[in-house]
Enzyme design. Sequence first.
Site, mmCIF file in Angstrom:
data_model
loop_
_atom_site.group_PDB
_atom_site.id
_atom_site.type_symbol
_atom_site.label_atom_id
_atom_site.label_comp_id
_atom_site.label_asym_id
_atom_site.label_seq_id
_atom_site.Cartn_x
_atom_site.Cartn_y
_atom_site.Cartn_z
ATOM 1 N N GLU A 153 2.728 6.790 1.127
ATOM 2 C CA GLU A 153 2.651 5.606 0.994
ATOM 3 C C GLU A 153 2.579 4.947 -0.672
ATOM 4 O O GLU A 153 1.878 5.636 -1.035
ATOM 5 C CB GLU A 153 1.771 4.893 2.083
ATOM 6 C CG GLU A 153 1.640 3.001 1.928
ATOM 7 C CD GLU A 153 1.239 2.704 2.918
ATOM 8 O OE1 GLU A 153 0.812 1.761 2.901
ATOM 9 O OE2 GLU A 153 0.531 2.998 4.332
ATOM 10 N N GLU A 158 0.441 -5.854 -2.739
ATOM 11 C CA GLU A 158 -0.099 -5.992 -1.514
ATOM 12 C C GLU A 158 -1.522 -7.420 -2.030
ATOM 13 O O GLU A 158 -1.955 -7.429 -3.339
ATOM 14 C CB GLU A 158 -1.085 -5.415 -0.866
ATOM 15 C CG GLU A 158 -0.079 -3.640 -0.551
ATOM 16 C CD GLU A 158 -1.213 -3.450 0.818
ATOM 17 O OE1 GLU A 158 -1.526 -3.282 1.964
ATOM 18 O OE2 GLU A 158 -1.802 -2.047 0.266
#
Length: 608
Positions: A153, A158
């Site tokens: 990932e 974010e």
Amino acid sequence: MRKWFRKCMASLCAATIAFSGMYIVGNESTKDVKADGEYQLVWSDEFDGTELNRNNWNVEVNGNGGGNNELQYYVDRTNNIQVSDGTLKITARKENYGGKSYTSGRINSKGKQEFKYGKIEARMKLPRFSGIWPAFWTLGANYSSVGWPKCGEMDIMEAINDNNTVFANLHWSYKNSQADTKGKTYDVGDRTQWHTYGMEWDENSAAFYVDGYVYERYTISTQSEMEEFRKAQFIILNLAVGGQLPGYNINQNGFPATMEVDWVRVYQKPEKESTKYTGPTITVNQDAIGEYTGAWTSFFGQTWCGTYGNVIGNGAKVTDGVTINVTDAGIIQGDSQWSAQANIEGLKYYAGNDYVLKCTLVSTESKKVFVKIAGDDEESISGEYITLVKNQPYNYEKKVSIPSDYAGKLDLKFGFGRSDGDPMAQNGSFIAKITNLSFSTTAVIPDPSYAETTTNNGNSGNNSTTNNGNSGNNSTTNNGNAGNNETNNSNINNTDITNNVSDVNNIDNISIQQIQNSKTKIISAKSKKKRSVKIIIKKQTNVTGYVIKYSTNKKYYGYNTKQIKKNIYNFKKLSSNKKYYFKVRAYIKQDGKKIYGKWSKSKKVRVK
């Protein structure tokens, strides 16, 4: 995005953040991303239309919390996912839906737009209040077959709660069982305004930047357990509410909340012209299963998950199909589909072409089955679950694209074990059949009768050319003395090619057929020191290197590989008092691709 965090942050620190069972490191120097013209735009979505382009994006519909106990239900509605006025708008709303108190949107490009290396960027405006969690990230294209974190990932951006800090994280499988993490934070000033968030990624590093400024660069080439980041990834955009990272103090006045995306773009460095084949081509029709001369292979995990059974071919050829008889279907969380396998291993293929996989499956019990085209190290080139309904034939058809730079092993694998969500009861039994198999293509390939070879022995000026008439084989030898030119024409159809190239990393004059037909040998495999094995390979001239495959299973289920340049290698940190199996094959690099020889016979060693 898909990971478990401690609920322990009263405030953010731009240097480090603590994760439950994980660590975050970020200490490498930063620099600006330079627009030096090396990259070319290979794909983008500018969101200029009036609806989401489903050729680029899948819309996820679920309320499973994204693996982080998030509070929203992801839906496929224009109230939550809208394209208008040149932007994508993903909106989180406070409303009851599917047992959740919020709705929102999450889209991904899996199976539609997947990329290995390059720059991946998006220009975005982000909401900012307590409990909100916008994200722009990627997962490995093999997610469906290997799961998280083995797929890898890469979190490009974010952001959480009421601050202007964004995160860049990597998550991967640590020692094949745990998630490991690297992460760094950066203050963007005002995240509710437009910023460009991006990642520059190659086989050596992943650099994360905002508005062109790289605030962290991670090395990924020196850690063998980070091979996840040397495989293709797909893109995800989502807006979560609550969860392990932001917590559950939700500002209800923040809704509706919108993450706005102006565009998503991917840039890559173009392939150098010198690596492209320029000789004559032919068109061939191939069914890789129809021409297969081997037999079905199988695996049942009797000793580790309670699955018993057998696989019996329906006829003399694999195209006649196979019958799978499972008498006691056990389960292991996340990996049980492979506790019962029917496989065809080592298919011939033409790289850079699209194949169509077809077959008919039927089972005496309703159940899930995983169908996969797998490469070296079980890397999934294509893979997905299908659900069989009791006694109803399922006609499966799937387009499979073989990457142009792929040169490894190619297997067809069917996973019949009992997996999560399987309608069949645990410890149940069933009989399944596979028939009507084909894996076919119409491919344009280099003419195999044509080979162009150049040998340069160092001194300029002496050119000797041999043209072998009607065969189409051209061989040029430069031996060095200036001004001496000789040409010889004949009608010989077969020519021995003399190879005097000393640079084994750039071999142009070994034919594909020569290396593919070659077979090397392990001269010695011994364990003289604790937890180590020394492998000595019979040296082959003019090859780039060797690949060693090793496993504790004599059928090489769950194997690993090691690529080496020399013919001697010392394995360390193996498991003590265990039997290991080793085999090896040579390879060359030709036109930027790896061409492999045949596997040697196995050598068995008990490790001290």
